[in-house]
Design a protein around this motif. Sequence first.
Motif, short mmCIF file in Angstrom:
data_model
loop_
_atom_site.label_atom_id
_atom_site.label_comp_id
_atom_site.label_asym_id
_atom_site.label_seq_id
_atom_site.Cartn_x
_atom_site.Cartn_y
_atom_site.Cartn_z
N ASP A 92 0.83 -1.20 0.00
CA ASP A 92 0.00 0.00 0.00
C ASP A 92 0.87 1.26 0.00
N LYS A 119 1.64 8.01 0.16
CA LYS A 119 2.06 8.07 1.55
C LYS A 119 3.44 8.73 1.65
N ASN A 152 -1.72 -1.21 -4.12
CA ASN A 152 -2.22 0.15 -4.24
C ASN A 152 -1.05 1.06 -4.58
N ASP A 189 -5.77 6.55 -0.66
CA ASP A 189 -5.11 5.75 0.36
C ASP A 189 -6.11 5.02 1.27
N ALA A 190 -7.37 5.40 1.19
CA ALA A 190 -8.40 4.65 1.94
C ALA A 190 -8.92 3.55 1.02
N GLU A 191 -7.99 2.65 0.63
CA GLU A 191 -8.28 1.62 -0.36
C GLU A 191 -8.77 0.31 0.25
MN MN Z 1 -4.00 2.96 2.34
#
Ligand code: MN
Length: 498
Positions: free
Chosen positions: A273, A280, A323, A350-352
């Motif tokens: 991720d 990030k 991701n 990022d809210a995957e």
């Molecule tokens: Mn994430």
Amino acid sequence: MMEFKIKSGRPEKQRSACLVLAVFKDQVLSPAARSIDNVTGNIISSLLKRGDISGETGKMLMLPQIPDIPAERVLLIACGKTAEFNSKKLLKVTAKVIRKLQENNITEATLFLPELIIDNTDIGTRIEQIIIQTTHSNYQPDSLKTKKEEKKSQLRKITLFVPERRDMTAGKQALQDGQAIAAGVKMARELGDLPGNICTPSYLAAQATEIAADFGMKIKVLNEKAMERLSMDALLSVSRGSRQEARLIILEHRGGSKKAAPVVLVGKGLTFDAGGISLKPSSAMDEMKYDMCGGASVLGTMRAIAEMNLSLNVIAIVPSSENLPDGNANRPGDIVTSMSGQTIEILNTDAEGRLILCDALTYAERFKPSTVIDVATLTGACVVALGAHASAVFSKDKSLTEELVNAGNESQDRVWPMPLWDEYNQQLKSNFADMANIGGRKAGAVTAACFLARYTENYDWAHLDIAGTAWLSGSKKGATGRPVRLLCEFLRSRASIA
Ligand code: MN
Ligand code: BES
Ligand code: ZN
């Protein structure tokens, strides 16, 4: 692989490279320590009297030379006050002992720990916990190290001593179950520790296929084409930025009666991720290889219950993807339609986790489950809320929450309840879609759970956020294998009432 054995008889007659004996505060000896003391001219009680080992929990004394017994060494381990000894301390002293044996290059030992009385436990439970902890402490993530000297010596054979012959039956059952759970934990850790370039969605699927073959379970792996046919656009949108194809892994253990509704475990299998376009920060980003630990723990649990022949129907679903940022990746503001038909505005790529989970949760409906539990390294906010000691449990079902909290206490792999109140839903409002995929700065772990709740209305459901418990950072960096022990305990108690 480590070998475990259960044995009873006379402590003073045991041949072993090392006898591990417990002593307590105020010069109290465990029964086995007393037996050895009696035949060795009171060597142990004199050492205690002289103060060579304090009774403080975890203090140890290695005796390399002891007269009158065939064992080569004795390791004394202090366990604190007799009345205060408990399951937590049993794990702690076991871990200490294993580390000490490794440091001394001792590869075989006899542990006189199962006999230590703890309120509300039987000897089988204690044996199981010792086996699980021993395997845990013996694990080293060195499969990719090529230099021998960087590897510590590993234990090969552990004998667990039980005081009475009649303990052998419970002991042998515990031996099997303990080893099955320990192997499940180990598998979850190994998968977790593998880097993203090796542990890809198709690698996870291949591992699941291997467990299925080894333990006679049914497996199905869906590729992206198959997921397109099911309209899993939320899941697929996450994978679009990756060169690795997504997978949906479905593994079935049919240990219960044909008609019994299954428990479904859903595990987040995000193999790396980076955040996607909402990239990030780079510090500690390597740890996002652990974003598949929910999926790994679900697979580890399946391995364990299959080896235990648990009489319960259990189905694992692992949505797996990467991701990454890419020209084809989700953009902030993109709107996708989930398999359920609900639309989602992706305000943060990022809210995957919730995007891949929501489609897997909708897919779970086809199994007409008695209960669905999803396990995910879902939010940094959960790490802030509970730290590394407890996973969070979210459920609208009080008795399910209670079952999970109890199983957590029993297995010492604890969970703690968090709210799913309707008030939090306001934070998920979108001007353009049915919901947004983020709920702002406040209560991030709760709004993530509220998001998932919108896809789980058709069955009993609990969500476990394991972001704080699935791995350790810093010098002890490594996967923990949590919550395999919790899930095994939960499923075992479900099987016992089925
Ligand atoms: Mn994430
Ligand atoms: N996998 C992360 C959650 C995570 C972060 C777990 C750090 C453990 C440590 C998840 O996909 C994520 O990035 N969540 C975001 C959500 C936010 C954008 C609403 C987070 O927690 O920052
Ligand atoms: Zn994630």
